[in-house]
Design a protein around this motif. Sequence first.
Motif, short mmCIF file in Angstrom:
data_model
loop_
_atom_site.label_atom_id
_atom_site.label_comp_id
_atom_site.label_asym_id
_atom_site.label_seq_id
_atom_site.Cartn_x
_atom_site.Cartn_y
_atom_site.Cartn_z
N THR A 132 -4.72 5.03 4.76
CA THR A 132 -4.08 4.21 3.74
C THR A 132 -5.08 3.65 2.73
OG1 THR A 132 -2.35 3.59 5.30
CG2 THR A 132 -2.61 2.19 3.37
N PRO B 202 0.82 -1.21 0.00
CA PRO B 202 0.00 0.00 0.00
C PRO B 202 0.85 1.26 0.00
CG PRO B 202 0.07 -0.97 2.18
CD PRO B 202 0.76 -1.94 1.27
N ASP B 203 0.26 2.34 -0.45
CA ASP B 203 0.92 3.64 -0.46
C ASP B 203 0.81 4.25 0.93
OD1 ASP B 203 1.94 6.12 -0.87
OD2 ASP B 203 0.39 6.80 -2.27
N LEU B 204 1.94 4.34 1.62
CA LEU B 204 1.95 4.85 2.99
C LEU B 204 2.46 6.28 3.08
CD1 LEU B 204 3.33 1.68 4.81
CD2 LEU B 204 0.95 2.41 4.61
N ILE C 165 1.95 8.99 6.20
CA ILE C 165 1.56 8.49 7.52
C ILE C 165 2.49 8.99 8.62
CG2 ILE C 165 0.51 6.41 6.56
CD1 ILE C 165 2.87 4.87 7.93
N SER D 185 6.12 -2.91 5.87
CA SER D 185 5.39 -3.03 4.61
C SER D 185 6.34 -3.59 3.56
CB SER D 185 4.86 -1.67 4.15
OG SER D 185 4.15 -1.78 2.93
#
Length: 643
Positions: free
Chosen positions: A385, A40-42, A45, A71
């Motif tokens: 997310t 996933p594109d974090l 965060i 990740s």
Amino acid sequence: MWTNIISGVTIAASALSGTATHAAPAAAPVTSAAGAAAAPDLSGIAPLIDRTVGAQLAKDRIPGAAVVVVSGGQTVFSKGYGFSDVAKRTLVDPARTEFFTGSVAKVFTATAVAQLIQEGKLDPEAPVNTYLKDFQIQDTFPGKPVTVENLLTHTGGFDDEPLGVAVRDPKDVPRLGAYLAGHQPSRVRPPGTLTAYDNYGVALAGHLVETVSGEPFAQYMQDHLFGPLQMADSTFAQPHPAALDANLAKGYRPEGGGQTAEAGQYGAWAPTGAGTVATATDVAKFMAAQLAADPRLGAGVADLVQKQHFTMDPRLPGMAYLFEERPRDGQRILFKDGDVPGFHTNMALLPKQGLGIYVVYNGDGTGGRAAWDGKDLINQIVDKTFTGSGAVPVRGTPVPGPKADAYAGTYRSDRVSRGDVTRVAGLVSAVTVEAHGDGTLTTDGLSQNPDAGEQRWEPLGDGEFRERGGQDRLVFDGHGHLATTIDPTIAYYKLDWYASPALHLPMFFTGAGILALAFLGFPILALVRRLRGREAQPRWAGYARILAAVAGGLATVFTFGFLSMTGDSNAFNETVMLGSGRLTTLLVLNTLLALSTVGLIAGTAAAWRLGWWRPAGRIAYTLTTLGAVAFLTVASAYNLVWP
């Protein structure tokens, strides 16, 4: 690029804000588990975590915290906040600071049991008595033995009896097997029927590990989990190795204007997390190994741990091996939290996305807020997310149907103890369900969020409801039980009217009030009578009045003592874990009150039969007796009488 943004915080800036940062290590990505989606594109965060944790520590008076995120097989975020030692102003370092893990250690234990299952040394369907050598589990339900898998899904059916399970000094920790043999709780339901969070069962699972492997539990975990995963800063051993204790954080609760260090983190039940410590970065290694089905765990072990093994209803998520399925934003999340005095941990794995999050605090926070803060942070990370903003309401189309009156009532958690003083939690933690004419329900007491009030639920048919504007669902099974997506380790059962706190609380406090008046009133009346020179009463009438005053004094001392002890929930949790001579003394007072009440009943009968005192005096004495009976009825129902 987002990895660099998350990790790029300087040590100098961290020190100014009371934090320590450990940069995520450079490592080749590890292939994630079968069926995993793209990482996933974090991005973004890091500021979310910084902002949220910083606000939590300040608002809720928590000394320190650490957060790690993995990740794609890498640790992509690793940061400490605040202080591990308030007096010394020692900064939290996620790679060095040792935190008590609490019950997060249960998933380590589940992994060990899964290893032995995969090796053919344990059969998950076999009765645990097959493997036990030094004692046996009582045969409360003939033909329905507790199995190995029951221990890993909180379905063993053991009562929850946590009083006195912890010790202050790790040198005083008894042997696991001996403690389990000597402190076997009652079996209160057939195994495999409902989930009820079960520390004894998990400790028993750990004992099976050492029994079958031939190694002490802590040594097995070192040799077969921590060692292979290079978790050099983690241990189940009690006492800890000196090198780990040198970096051990202190756990605190707010008290007055400062912080008080707490005890009660050690105990015989090591497989449940008693005494277990780890750094945040070590826990990140475990999460990465689980998400990648790392062969160092053993062939098929991660898949066995993570798949669903029990649910109370096929429409609801349930239990993996000691991981709880808590879906959010359409994602399957395997969750585990842990709480011991002064330490609160939360772990979330999203296997399909290869994402893991771990949050730990070394403070209870005001009103025990730290137990919720980690869940709140994880929810925010998942929301950002996978939705880009806020939570996505649960899917499902409301259906018209009959009124939900059959579900209305008061419900109690099936985890509430039957056997020890912690049953008193059932007096103040009931769930109420209110039905409305349009088929919807309102509940109070289900949410884990301390800021949440009532929840409104819309019918989906056949006893299933979805939260209006929220993420949760609940199901009524038709047998008086309620289960939800909020926590799959808890079932609730419907109470009859006579067992409801709505009746018991007024009985208890009315009785306490009457007895307090007796404690003050009867001596005053006796003094007034003497001063006015009224005719002397029979000797036994005088004794009866003294007994009423004594009974009132016993109840008054107990009530004020117990309320003062439970006024700080954080301190009371520590008291329960360690056991308390003061608590025992308070319970003995109620035992003496029970004996006094027998005398009050006899005195009431004699007063009316023999004409002691004026009618007003006899009525007052009768009310005192009724108050004592009401008070003791509730006290006995909630195990507030010794023994």
